[in-house]
Design a protein around this motif. Structure first.
Motif, PDB file in Angstrom:
ATOM      1  N   ALA A 245       0.461  -4.079  -0.252  1.00 43.24           N
ATOM      2  CA  ALA A 245       1.493  -3.756  -1.247  1.00 43.24           C
ATOM      3  C   ALA A 245       2.046  -2.337  -1.082  1.00 43.24           C
ATOM      4  CB  ALA A 245       0.908  -3.913  -2.657  1.00 43.24           C
TER       5      ALA A 245
ATOM      6  N   SER B 156       5.900  -5.875  -4.638  1.00 42.77           N
ATOM      7  CA  SER B 156       4.868  -6.318  -3.688  1.00 42.77           C
ATOM      8  C   SER B 156       3.573  -6.662  -4.398  1.00 42.77           C
ATOM      9  CB  SER B 156       4.543  -5.212  -2.684  1.00 42.77           C
ATOM     10  OG  SER B 156       5.557  -5.056  -1.802  1.00 42.77           O
TER      11      SER B 156
ATOM     12  N   ASN C 196       3.859  -9.942  -6.087  1.00 39.52           N
ATOM     13  CA  ASN C 196       3.779 -11.064  -5.138  1.00 39.52           C
ATOM     14  C   ASN C 196       2.333 -11.452  -4.855  1.00 39.52           C
ATOM     15  OD1 ASN C 196       6.489 -11.316  -4.871  1.00 39.52           O
ATOM     16  ND2 ASN C 196       6.646 -10.058  -3.020  1.00 39.52           N
ATOM     17  N   ARG C 197       1.417 -10.500  -5.093  1.00 38.34           N
ATOM     18  CA  ARG C 197       0.002 -10.762  -4.818  1.00 38.34           C
ATOM     19  C   ARG C 197      -0.797 -11.024  -6.075  1.00 38.34           C
ATOM     20  NH1 ARG C 197       2.440  -7.780  -1.222  1.00 38.34           N
ATOM     21  NH2 ARG C 197       2.056  -8.456   0.906  1.00 38.34           N
TER      22      ARG C 197
END
Ligand SMILES: Cc1cc2nc3c(=O)[nH]c(=O)nc-3n(C[C@H](O)[C@H](O)[C@H](O)COP(=O)(O)OP(=O)(O)OC[C@H]3O[C@@H](n4cnc5c(N)ncnc54)[C@H](O)[C@@H]3O)c2cc1C
Length: 411
Positions: A60, A189, A192-193
């Motif tokens: 990230a 980011s 997204n995780r």
């Protein structure tokens, strides 16, 4: 020095950390953010000297890599050189206090406050001056109009809003996240995780950013004005008119000020290295990004903010705030974006030469995908092209870019 960016330590050692704090949010067991006065805010291992943190925290990290989705850049104007753009507006907060306190037109604040008062969000994650140490910053999830307004204004000293994404993740509903371009790229980011985070992000607002100067840069500016930094009770970098002055007040009530041009002229020389090789100065990963409309030169008047609409979610938030009267403004032609930030085109063009030089010299290089620079490089004149190589070689030496950014003892 190792130039493989295979851990958070390696990113920091390579002078590529932006200080956003996303790694500390993703690995609170291993990392905590600390202000290194002459450097910036950096993630330091909680236990021991080397943490070797990688995994999601590294994936990230915006200092290591930035990448646009292919879909986001499809049909982007300017060949994608200013990121995804759906529309451009010039706006200002209709609450005169917010407009006066804001750095430009108070729009980042007014949009955050509107999201909360309209029920679209339960809070806004914002950076603000620490009340006990006004040269430093803290991040809060502000939930009330007065709290959100109190956080208006640019903080040019280092700030790590992503460190407190845990507050957003734990919130009972969607939140607004406000930050610099790197903070917003990292938020995206991280989301997204972390699906738990993704579902709580209602809106992201990026502020344009030319780079973060160290805390020592601000402290020295304060000393230049004849004041001991320890005596400062309040410090504002801008606002109260556009672009406003650098202003401070001491505990004994003394005041000092300096023009925006003089203060930024001094601070900018001490920006962290990663900012000087950043392709994203305009919040390309945000739903909405906000900056100064420098295409007009009406300094001293009530400020206005340039607003770039980058996603449909951003467009809906902007139109709702306009319809409800939280902000006022009008749409602009897209050419007002490069006209407002003329130096950014040159900076982004130079980046192509800077990155090649770093790679050839064996210094750390971030990976940028779908953040085009080559066409802008070709527009540079010969002198500018040569200076992108020669200037980088000089900085590699002067800044010691092939050595760790700071010694282990300082950590
Ligand atoms: C280091 C830095 C460099 C900048 N460089 C440029 C530039 O080159 N060109 C340009 O047009 N604009 C630049 N700006 C942004 C500009 O100063 C204004 O913040 C922007 O135009 C938004 O104005 P506004 O009045 O709408 O925002 P405001 O209503 O004043 O709200 C600002 C918001 O930003 C948040 N914030 C302030 N400082 C930070 C920080 N350090 N990190 C994360 N969040 C923060 C606040 O919490 C607040 O929510 C920079 C800002 C910073 C902090």
């Amino acid at each position: 020095m190792r130039t493989r960016l295979d851990s958070i330590d390696a990113v920091v050692d390579a002078h590529l950390c932006t200080g956003c704090g996303a790694c500390a949010y993703l690995r609170p067991d291993a990392l905590a953010m600390k202000d290194i006065e002459n450097v910036g805010v950096r993630p330091l291992p909680i236990v021991g000297i080397t943490s070797g943190v990688a995994g999601d925290a590294l994936a990230a990290c915006p200092g290591r890599a930035l990448e646009h989705d292919q879909a986001a850049l499809e049909d982007a104007p300017f060949g994608g050189e200013w990121g995804p753009i759906l529309a451009l507006y010039e706006c200002w907060a209709t609450d005169p206090t917010v407009r006066h306190r804001g750095s430009s037109g108070g729009v980042a604040t007014a949009l955050s406050a509107h999201a909360v008062t309209s029920g679209a969000a339960v809070g806004a994650l914002q950076v603000q001056a620490r009340s006990d140490a006004p040269l430093l910053n803290e991040t809060r999830l502000n939930r009330h109009y007065a709290q959100i307004v109190a956080a208006a204004g640019s903080r040019y000293s280092p700030a790590s809003p992503c460190e407190r994404l845990d507050l957003v993740e734990a919130a009972e509903g969607p939140c607004v996240v406000v930050g610099k371009p790197c903070d917003i790229a990292a938020t995206r980011s991280a989301a997204n995780r972390r699906p738990e985070l993704a579902e709580k992000i209602g809106l992201t607002i990026g502020i344009f950013c030319a780079g973060t100067p160290s805390t020592a840069a601000t402290a020295d500016l304060v000393r230049d004005l004849g004041i001991d930094p320890a005596d400062v009770e309040r410090l504002d970098y801008r606002g109260e008119g556009w672009p406003g002055e650098f202003r401070l007040r001491t505990r004994s009530g003394e005041t000092r000020s300096l023009s925006y041009a003089e203060s930024w002229g001094s601070l900018t020389k001490r920006r962290q290295w990663r900012c000087m090789i950043c392709p994203d100065h305009t919040g390309e990963f945000a739903d909405l990004s906000v900056g100064d409309p420098w295409y007009r030169r009406t300094e001293g008047q009530d400020g206005r903010s340039l607003v770039v609409v980058r996603t449909e979610r951003g467009r809906a938030a902007l139109l709702a705030a306009l319809a409800d009267g939280a902000i006022a403004g009008y749409e602009l032609s897209l050419d007002k974006l490069p006209a407002s930030q003329p130096s950014l085109e040159t900076t982004r063009g130079s980046l192509w030469g800077r990155l090649i030089t770093l790679r050839l010299a064996g210094a750390g290089v971030p990976t940028y995908r779908r953040l085009p620079t080559f066409r802008l490089w070709r527009k540079l004149d010969v002198r500018q092209k040569l200076s992108s190589f020669a200037g980088t070689m000089r900085r590699i030496k002067v800044r010691g870019l092939r050595r760790p950014e700071f010694s282990r003892e300082e950590r």
